[in-house]
Design a protein around this motif. Sequence first.
Motif, short mmCIF file in Angstrom:
data_model
loop_
_atom_site.label_atom_id
_atom_site.label_comp_id
_atom_site.label_asym_id
_atom_site.label_seq_id
_atom_site.Cartn_x
_atom_site.Cartn_y
_atom_site.Cartn_z
N SER A 25 26.05 -6.20 60.09
CA SER A 25 24.70 -6.59 60.49
C SER A 25 24.68 -7.11 61.92
O SER A 25 25.71 -7.54 62.46
CB SER A 25 24.17 -7.68 59.55
OG SER A 25 24.88 -8.89 59.77
N HIS A 27 19.55 -1.14 55.86
CA HIS A 27 20.34 -1.47 54.66
C HIS A 27 19.67 -0.81 53.47
O HIS A 27 18.44 -0.81 53.36
CB HIS A 27 20.37 -3.00 54.50
CG HIS A 27 21.34 -3.46 53.47
ND1 HIS A 27 21.04 -3.43 52.12
CD2 HIS A 27 22.59 -3.97 53.58
CE1 HIS A 27 22.07 -3.90 51.45
NE2 HIS A 27 23.03 -4.23 52.32
N LEU A 76 16.84 -5.30 57.04
CA LEU A 76 18.17 -5.55 57.60
C LEU A 76 18.74 -4.26 58.18
O LEU A 76 18.83 -3.24 57.50
CB LEU A 76 19.10 -6.08 56.49
CG LEU A 76 20.51 -6.44 56.87
CD1 LEU A 76 20.53 -7.62 57.85
CD2 LEU A 76 21.31 -6.80 55.62
N ASN A 77 19.08 -4.31 59.48
CA ASN A 77 19.71 -3.17 60.13
C ASN A 77 21.22 -3.35 60.14
O ASN A 77 21.72 -4.42 60.47
CB ASN A 77 19.24 -3.03 61.58
CG ASN A 77 17.89 -2.40 61.68
OD1 ASN A 77 17.59 -1.45 60.98
ND2 ASN A 77 17.06 -2.93 62.55
N LEU A 78 21.93 -2.29 59.80
CA LEU A 78 23.37 -2.27 59.92
C LEU A 78 23.72 -1.41 61.13
O LEU A 78 23.06 -0.41 61.41
CB LEU A 78 24.03 -1.72 58.65
CG LEU A 78 23.72 -2.49 57.38
CD1 LEU A 78 24.38 -1.84 56.18
CD2 LEU A 78 24.15 -3.95 57.50
#
Length: 151
Positions: A57, A90, A96-98
């Motif tokens: 993350s 995600h 949520l960005n990975l």
Amino acid sequence: MDKLDLVSSENKYNLLSGRVALLLNRFLSQQFKNKGISLTREQWSVLAVLWKTDGCSQQMIANSTSRDKPSVTRLIDNLVKEGYVKRKSHENDRRLNLIFLTEKGKKVEKSVMEIVDDTIEKATNGLSEEQIIAIRDAFQVVYDNLNTNIK
């Protein structure tokens, strides 16, 4: 305060103000440029986290590089533009960005780390292993002292 105390204070300030770190960063950037690698030291630090933990993350990158989230976002934006990384949502939390390495991001690791290792070797030339360990330990104490006092 006598003159010796002033010199001592100046020496401490110069050490703690990051003068060496600034020069090291400038030298590293110059080495990247000389080898045709279009990365800044800040971008490299983000890639270094991903080389160890691909698909993490932005918050983990921020924590690992001791940067705030907005500056990590800008660094990642530039790394995306240059083709080194990509963002993926995600699968369970779309907010949520990975961050994942691209092939370009994976390929550059060896040459970047050779430059980093060479830079460190040049910077520590003439220092014994014991001196390097003492410097590392001293800076860790300074870091811990400051980190516990930051609110």
